[in-house]
Design a protein around this motif. Sequence first.
Motif, PDB file in Angstrom:
ATOM      1  N   VAL A 287       3.865  -1.358   3.412  1.00 46.03           N
ATOM      2  CA  VAL A 287       3.438  -0.936   2.075  1.00 46.03           C
ATOM      3  C   VAL A 287       3.262   0.580   2.043  1.00 46.03           C
ATOM      4  O   VAL A 287       3.663   1.245   1.074  1.00 46.03           O
ATOM      5  CB  VAL A 287       2.138  -1.643   1.654  1.00 46.03           C
ATOM      6  N   ASN A 288       2.661   1.145   3.083  1.00 40.30           N
ATOM      7  CA  ASN A 288       2.538   2.601   3.162  1.00 40.30           C
ATOM      8  C   ASN A 288       3.912   3.270   3.058  1.00 40.30           C
ATOM      9  O   ASN A 288       4.105   4.237   2.306  1.00 40.30           O
ATOM     10  CB  ASN A 288       1.883   3.002   4.480  1.00 40.30           C
ATOM     11  N   MET A 292       5.458   5.848   0.144  1.00 41.28           N
ATOM     12  CA  MET A 292       5.882   7.201   0.502  1.00 41.28           C
ATOM     13  C   MET A 292       7.368   7.418   0.235  1.00 41.28           C
ATOM     14  O   MET A 292       7.791   8.517  -0.132  1.00 41.28           O
ATOM     15  CB  MET A 292       5.542   7.491   1.962  1.00 41.28           C
ATOM     16  N   GLU A 293       8.183   6.377   0.402  1.00 40.52           N
ATOM     17  CA  GLU A 293       9.605   6.495   0.057  1.00 40.52           C
ATOM     18  C   GLU A 293       9.777   6.771  -1.439  1.00 40.52           C
ATOM     19  O   GLU A 293      10.621   7.587  -1.836  1.00 40.52           O
ATOM     20  CB  GLU A 293      10.338   5.211   0.448  1.00 40.52           C
ATOM     21  N   ASN A 294       8.972   6.102  -2.237  1.00 43.58           N
ATOM     22  CA  ASN A 294       9.063   6.336  -3.678  1.00 43.58           C
ATOM     23  C   ASN A 294       8.420   7.653  -4.083  1.00 43.58           C
ATOM     24  O   ASN A 294       8.823   8.258  -5.075  1.00 43.58           O
ATOM     25  CB  ASN A 294       8.438   5.158  -4.427  1.00 43.58           C
ATOM     26  N   ILE A 362       5.375   6.115  -9.017  1.00 38.91           N
ATOM     27  CA  ILE A 362       5.477   5.641  -7.631  1.00 38.91           C
ATOM     28  C   ILE A 362       5.066   4.180  -7.531  1.00 38.91           C
ATOM     29  O   ILE A 362       5.719   3.377  -6.847  1.00 38.91           O
ATOM     30  CB  ILE A 362       4.628   6.543  -6.708  1.00 38.91           C
ATOM     31  N   MET A 363       3.987   3.792  -8.215  1.00 35.36           N
ATOM     32  CA  MET A 363       3.559   2.390  -8.186  1.00 35.36           C
ATOM     33  C   MET A 363       4.566   1.496  -8.901  1.00 35.36           C
ATOM     34  O   MET A 363       4.894   0.404  -8.408  1.00 35.36           O
ATOM     35  CB  MET A 363       2.165   2.257  -8.789  1.00 35.36           C
ATOM     36  N   ALA A 364       5.079   1.943 -10.041  1.00 33.85           N
ATOM     37  CA  ALA A 364       6.082   1.141 -10.762  1.00 33.85           C
ATOM     38  C   ALA A 364       7.352   0.993  -9.922  1.00 33.85           C
ATOM     39  O   ALA A 364       7.940  -0.102  -9.847  1.00 33.85           O
ATOM     40  CB  ALA A 364       6.393   1.793 -12.102  1.00 33.85           C
TER      41      ALA A 364
END
Length: 390
Positions: A287-288, A292-294, A362-364
């Motif tokens: 998840v981390n 970070m990729e996004n 980033i969350m989306a």
Amino acid sequence: MMNNLKQKLGKSIENRRDELTAMADKIFDLSEVSGEEYQSAELLCSYLEKEGFEVERGTGFPTAFRAEWRNGSGGPVIGILVEYDALEKIGHACGHHLQGPAGIGAAIAVKECMSEYPCTIVVYGTPAEETLGGKIVMLDKGYMKELDLAFMSHGSPNTSVDEKCMALENFVVTFHGIKSHAAISPEQGRSALDAALLSFHAIEMLREHVKDDTRMHYTIRNAGGPPNVVPDLTVAEYTLRSYSTKYLDEVVERFYNIIKGASLMTDTTYEIQRDLPFKSKVVCHKVNNLLMENASYENAPAIAPPREKTGSTDFGNVLYEVPGSCIRIAFTQPDAQPHSQEYLDAGKSQAAHDAIVYAAKIMADSISDVLTNPGLLEEIKEEFNAAKEK
């Protein structure tokens, strides 16, 4: 195709930039402290209702809420947790006013752009993080445990994620002695203050015999009166921390023995008030990495390596039950510290407004990766379950 979807999500969020930032500024101006965030919570609830979410208010805590958008049957249940409490006498010097608008922006974008993917998106309003730990209360009443995955965002000097957070136990101990004249009849007195001081000394002795990452703090809240009277009441407060919840449990047992011993040595009695325990989280690197990729995809500012060790948060308790992570978005100077004047001064800046949009995107984006790649969630759960067993 995936980039096209993320571009659509980003456009949805950008279209709401002015509304989201205005909402954050309003919450900043309200500066409602823990447990009193009624207007801030209602501001978020009303917006979510307007956008078609089913809202339940007072979910385990008067200023908490649960807002749901259910798309079809089946599919994962993905949560976005938001905070909105300010610091007493300071205001929003931790950036919590940014979280609700960012979470709402992400949730609405997914609703608008991903209607073909069965899922349930839940925005949880989680108050009183700075004091009581509202998420702990909500978990104890059964909320958030239905989630398959939980996301959060937070303002920060750098854009990053966390590896560890500290488990925390807080105690208020009231020692009871016998009052007496300190000069004429000291032998008749039993000093509650002596009991507290002995407990402090014992904690200093304990420091040599605990693991390096253990933290122990104490203070006197009420010393019991003037020096010529043996104090019959003293109130002391103690905070214990460790990066391991399991190890902290061991330290707590030793702390109980310290208090008992101090009471026996001074012929006093005591009462212990134990606050809600904050747990260290179960780290989920998948998840981390996803967040970070996004963050890199969205060109978020000041991207930095994960923070290996942080303080305490009630989000840690959630991450003992559910896999997830918090994306921290840069909006202050690199050397600014949470709860500082620098954080407060940056609260309504352009960088803060940009941080809302970055966090939402980033969350989306991360939710879209999970929904379009079902195997990813299974991999996340496998890692989480394996880490939880250690």
